[in-house]
Design an enzyme around this catalytic site. Structure first.
Site, mmCIF file in Angstrom:
data_model
loop_
_atom_site.group_PDB
_atom_site.id
_atom_site.type_symbol
_atom_site.label_atom_id
_atom_site.label_comp_id
_atom_site.label_asym_id
_atom_site.label_seq_id
_atom_site.Cartn_x
_atom_site.Cartn_y
_atom_site.Cartn_z
ATOM 1 N N SER A 1 21.449 -20.129 72.729
ATOM 2 C CA SER A 1 21.248 -20.957 73.926
ATOM 3 C C SER A 1 22.551 -21.166 74.700
ATOM 4 C CB SER A 1 20.633 -22.311 73.543
ATOM 5 O OG SER A 1 21.408 -22.941 72.547
ATOM 6 N N ASN B 1 20.378 -31.250 65.894
ATOM 7 C CA ASN B 1 19.085 -31.767 66.374
ATOM 8 C C ASN B 1 19.272 -33.053 67.179
ATOM 9 O OD1 ASN B 1 18.269 -29.695 64.791
ATOM 10 N ND2 ASN B 1 17.287 -30.940 63.215
ATOM 11 N N THR C 1 -8.027 -36.642 110.264
ATOM 12 C CA THR C 1 -8.680 -36.569 108.958
ATOM 13 C C THR C 1 -9.417 -35.231 108.973
ATOM 14 O OG1 THR C 1 -10.726 -37.629 109.659
ATOM 15 C CG2 THR C 1 -8.995 -39.088 108.853
ATOM 16 N N SER D 1 12.954 -13.472 113.476
ATOM 17 C CA SER D 1 12.285 -12.326 112.876
ATOM 18 C C SER D 1 13.056 -11.069 113.226
ATOM 19 C CB SER D 1 10.850 -12.246 113.430
ATOM 20 O OG SER D 1 10.355 -10.924 113.315
ATOM 21 N N LYS E 1 10.377 -14.866 117.840
ATOM 22 C CA LYS E 1 10.052 -15.795 116.764
ATOM 23 C C LYS E 1 11.154 -16.797 116.425
ATOM 24 C CE LYS E 1 6.934 -15.814 114.300
ATOM 25 N NZ LYS E 1 6.206 -15.047 113.303
ATOM 26 N N ASN F 1 11.080 -19.292 113.098
ATOM 27 C CA ASN F 1 10.206 -19.571 111.954
ATOM 28 C C ASN F 1 10.649 -20.789 111.147
ATOM 29 O OD1 ASN F 1 8.534 -17.349 112.479
ATOM 30 N ND2 ASN F 1 9.899 -15.966 111.350
ATOM 31 N N GLU G 1 8.696 -23.967 104.805
ATOM 32 C CA GLU G 1 7.906 -23.114 103.913
ATOM 33 C C GLU G 1 8.501 -23.100 102.510
ATOM 34 O OE1 GLU G 1 6.501 -19.402 106.308
ATOM 35 O OE2 GLU G 1 8.288 -20.222 107.229
ATOM 36 N N TYR H 1 12.260 -31.879 64.455
ATOM 37 C CA TYR H 1 12.834 -30.827 65.297
ATOM 38 C C TYR H 1 12.215 -29.465 64.980
ATOM 39 C CZ TYR H 1 15.913 -27.519 67.517
ATOM 40 O OH TYR H 1 16.369 -26.488 68.292
ATOM 41 N N GLN I 1 14.274 -25.783 72.055
ATOM 42 C CA GLN I 1 15.357 -25.160 72.832
ATOM 43 C C GLN I 1 14.836 -24.658 74.184
ATOM 44 O OE1 GLN I 1 18.582 -22.904 70.820
ATOM 45 N NE2 GLN I 1 17.705 -21.138 71.864
#
Ligand code: ARG
Length: 467
Positions: free
Chosen positions: A24, A112, A157, A279, A285, A287, A292, A319, A324
């Protein structure tokens, strides 16, 4: 040499593929700060329990300090093929630096509890950073709400025009979501703020460590009550991830709505150039990439939460190495949400609202139909009948290309005899807004009040941030 090499025969060695796969260190090295803090505190506790002499403690603290400095200068110094994880590499370096005293630091201690402690320290700090960022975002919502206190817009709505509201009312709706998230972070923190150290591998350390002193040293509010649980618990992390999911979800909803409002069909907002892109193919464009991505990154955060949920399901006490796998989703989700909050705040500060278009949209499309039914109800017509009468008037308008306000009294009376000349004033935009005069409603005075309340709540939130 492995921390556990004694039990293994010297000749064999690990399968190199397995060795790399189970390590790790490549990702838990970011916990170095937490690991050093916990190790300092632990060394002091060992001294308190009579395991270390004053001199040994001093050597260890000196060594840990050197590790901190050298790692900052030269990160590659911690890249050790031999080391399994951050706990291992810190011990290896410590022993290189201070010799035998370093070999005593692990007395009564287990990785641990170390990882459980490091992750709680990491979570607490991340949580506070996220809370501060949420407060900044709320502040931006309130600042922009002031600008739209006098601007009406349609509320939707089913994404269909419903009733007019003030632009400020709309922005304050998002502030509410983020106020709740800040509160959730505060709740979560109480359960994060628990010290596992002293739990040993599973049964509690075999030495009389002063755990309360350890907790004070590391700034934890409480100590854990059960060693089995403390070494295997990741609920605190999962809860934090759940709150991060909420934040990501709220940012995503807002991003989606802003992207809709930025279309030329709506035109309520103009995308700030600093947060938009063009674009490569279509020259015209602009954007809403920022919006997004706010939407898209929510998927990642929810995914991290789901990964940890699934990982914990069915784990026996205490543990297990599975745990991990709970690290990377946490790191990724924190980074993602912090980034999203930063971008959302910058975007919100910079975006332009087209108040004229918002206001114009609020004047058409029968947003005053509910108020018109209310008018009839106010004159004693049962609401159900009033609703039907206005509904028929709307059909008539649609057929003739008119709005309710442009029908003559004569036309109106075809649908109900109760229409009077004061009807026209009662369905004007200002009158319609003013009708919603109760706490939580969009009448201008109520919105002003709500804004003042929100400012107080933000100030109260800010108060808790510095702590
Ligand atoms: N790297 C490990 C983890 O993150 C540390 C704990 C290892 N404990 C053990 N008994 N192998 O979970």
């Amino acid at each position: 040499m492995k921390m556990w090499a004694g039990r293994f025969s010297r000749s064999a060695g690990l399968d190199p593929g397995f060795e790399r796969w189970q390590r790790s260190l490549p990702f838990d090295r970011r916990l170095l700060g937490e690991e050093l803090a916990a190790s300092r505190a632990y060394a002091k506790a060992l001294k308190g329990a009579g395991v270390l002499s004053a001199e040994e403690l001093e050597r260890i603290l000196e060594g840990l300090g050197q590790i901190e400095k050298r790692a900052a200068r030269e990160p590659a110094w911690l890249e050790d093929e031999q080391a399994e994880d951050i706990h291992h590499v810190v011990e290896l370096r410590l022993v290189e630096l201070v010799g035998e005293a370093g070999e005593k630091l692990h007395t009564g201690r287990s990785r641990n509890e170390q990882i459980a402690t490091d992750l709680r320290l990491f979570t607490r700090q991340s949580l506070e950073r996220v809370r501060a960022r949420v407060a900044e975002l709320i502040e931006a919502f309130l600042a922009r709400a002031v600008e739209l206190e006098g601007t009406a817009m349609p509320a939707y709505t089913h994404l269909q025009r419903a009733e007019p509201v003030l632009g400020a009312h709309w922005l304050l709706a998002y502030a509410e979501m983020f106020f709740r998230d800040a509160e959730r972070l505060g709740d979560c923190r109480r359960r994060v703020d628990v010290l596992p150290l002293g739990s040993g591998a599973v049964a509690g350390a075999g030495y009389p460590l002063d755990r309360e002193a350890l907790a004070r040293e590391l700034g934890f509010e409480r100590i854990s009550a059960n060693s089995l649980e403390a070494t295997s618990d990741r609920d605190f992390e999962l809860e934090f991830l759940q709150v991060l999911s909420f934040i990501a979800l709220h940012l995503s909803r807002w991003g989606e709505e802003m992207a809709i409002f930025a279309t030329s069909e709506f035109g309520f907002v103009r995308l700030p150039e600093r947060f938009a892109t063009g674009s490569s193919a279509m020259p015209q464009k602009k954007n809403p990439d920022a919006l997004e991505l706010l939407r898209g990154k929510a998927g990642r955060v929810v995914g991290a939460t789901l990964a940890v949920t699934t990982l914990l399901k069915g784990l026996p006490l205490a543990y297990n190495k599975d745990l991990q796998e709970a690290q990377e989703p946490l790191f990724d989700a924190v980074e993602t949400v912090e980034g999203s909050l930063r971008i959302a705040t910058g975007f919100l500060r910079a975006v332009e609202f087209d108040s004229e278009r918002m206001q114009a949209a609020a004047r058409s499309g029968f947003l005053n139909a509910t108020a018109a039914a209310g008018y009839l109800a106010g004159r004693g017509v049962a609401f159900r009948r009033a609703h039907a009468a206005v509904g028929q008037a709307v059909v008539h308008c649609l057929e003739t290309g008119k709005e309710l306000a442009s029908l003559s009294l004569e036309e109106l009376r075809r649908f109900s005899p109760e229409f009077q000349p004061d009807f026209y004033d009662s369905i004007g935009l200002e009158a319609v807004l003013a009708r919603h005069d109760l706490p939580g409603g969009t009448a201008p005075a109520r919105v002003e009040q709500a804004l003042a309340e929100a400012r107080k709540r933000l100030a109260a939130l800010r108060e808790t941030l510095s702590r």
